[in-house]
Design a protein around this motif. Structure first.
Motif, PDB file in Angstrom:
ATOM      1  N   THR A   1      -2.975  -3.641  -3.800  1.00  0.00           N
ATOM      2  CA  THR A   1      -2.610  -2.432  -4.540  1.00  0.00           C
ATOM      3  C   THR A   1      -1.952  -2.832  -5.850  1.00  0.00           C
ATOM      4  OG1 THR A   1      -2.275  -1.200  -2.491  1.00  0.00           O
ATOM      5  CG2 THR A   1      -1.258  -0.302  -4.483  1.00  0.00           C
TER       6      THR A   1
ATOM      7  N   ARG B   1       3.654   4.268  -3.379  1.00  0.00           N
ATOM      8  CA  ARG B   1       3.928   5.631  -3.856  1.00  0.00           C
ATOM      9  C   ARG B   1       5.246   6.169  -3.303  1.00  0.00           C
ATOM     10  NH1 ARG B   1      -1.601   5.327  -3.532  1.00  0.00           N
ATOM     11  NH2 ARG B   1      -2.802   6.142  -5.324  1.00  0.00           N
ATOM     12  N   ASP B   2       5.683   5.643  -2.179  1.00  0.00           N
ATOM     13  CA  ASP B   2       6.963   6.059  -1.608  1.00  0.00           C
ATOM     14  C   ASP B   2       8.134   5.638  -2.495  1.00  0.00           C
ATOM     15  OD1 ASP B   2       5.509   7.004   0.532  1.00  0.00           O
ATOM     16  OD2 ASP B   2       5.957   5.297   1.843  1.00  0.00           O
TER      17      ASP B   2
ATOM     18  N   ARG C   1       0.810  -1.222   0.000  1.00  0.00           N
ATOM     19  CA  ARG C   1       0.000   0.000   0.000  1.00  0.00           C
ATOM     20  C   ARG C   1       0.842   1.270   0.000  1.00  0.00           C
ATOM     21  NH1 ARG C   1      -3.311  -0.609   5.475  1.00  0.00           N
ATOM     22  NH2 ARG C   1      -3.501  -2.717   4.621  1.00  0.00           N
ATOM     23  N   ASN C   2       2.125   1.171   0.386  1.00  0.00           N
ATOM     24  CA  ASN C   2       2.992   2.352   0.418  1.00  0.00           C
ATOM     25  C   ASN C   2       3.842   2.487  -0.848  1.00  0.00           C
ATOM     26  OD1 ASN C   2       2.139   3.072   3.069  1.00  0.00           O
ATOM     27  ND2 ASN C   2       3.563   1.581   3.932  1.00  0.00           N
TER      28      ASN C   2
END
Length: 218
Positions: free
Chosen positions: A210, A177-178, A174-175
């Motif tokens: 995701t 985008r980092d 889920r992270n």
């Protein structure tokens, strides 16, 4: 929730009407694959012991979530296929597509070969090696992968296998985008724009995963 409750839930989910309906005509084959993983996955070092009780939610349905995002793809490569997640699930649900399972470890490619034979998956080819070793050997419409390294590294080694105009459709955390900033330089090398992020939804009550899509422009 203790392990006993998790096991009951896992068994219920795998045989539920919702899951049967989701997989439709492919359910029996998916269930046979799940059974192989339940019986042999931990023993052969393919999944951890804590993953067995939640196999359907965390692995089978998680992998299936990528399939709606492969519409139109006639060829798919699963990079770092491991136990066959998501590649085997993709191959079952998309018998019309040619699927390459790319995996460097011999014991895992042995397993994948057994799965292909046991399930009669005529649209699958198992390739032992790393993605970068196959640059120039073949190109596909879509490369997919699940939990295999940082986005920047994955693009660097796997995008060369994607035809111009094709896509990488990845199952990520889920992270994710980092990871975009580190990946942008290598994305520009292939004419890829900003990554798109989608929720990978399957059946009600199962947490969406995701999904990241990258289009190769050159």
């Amino acid at each position: 929730m203790d392990d006993t409750e998790q096991t009951v839930d896992a068994q219920t989910l795998g045989t539920s009407d919702a899951v049967r309906e989701y997989f439709g005509e492919h359910y029996d084959t998916v269930r046979a694959y799940a059974q192989m993983l339940m019986e042999q996955g931990e023993l052969r070092g393919l999944i951890g012991p804590r993953e067995v009780p939640r196999l359907w939610e965390r692995h089978i349905l998680n992998s299936a979530a990528v399939v709606p995002h492969l519409a139109g793809a006639r060829s798919v490569a699963d990079i770092g296929s491991g136990a066959g997640l998501p590649g085997v699930v993709v191959a079952i649900m998309r018998p019309d597509a040619e699927v390459f399972l790319v995996e460097p470890m011999e014991r895992r490619t042995t397993w994948l070969g057994e799965v292909v034979d046991e399930l009669g998956l005529r649209n699958v080819e198992v390739k032992r090696g790393r993605a970068e070793e196959y640059e120039g050997a073949f190109e596909v419409d879509v490369v997919t992968s699940r939990a295999v390294g940082a986005l920047s590294k994955l693009v660097r080694v796997a995008m060369p296998l994607v035809r111009t105009g094709g896509e990488m459709v990845l199952l990520k955390g889920r992270n994710v985008r980092d990871e975009f900033d580190d990946a942008r330089k290598v994305l520009r090398r292939y004419g890829a724009g900003e990554p798109e992020v989608f929720p990978g939804e399957t059946v009600e009550g199962v947490e969406p995963t995701t999904i990241v899509r990258l289009v190769r422009g050159k």
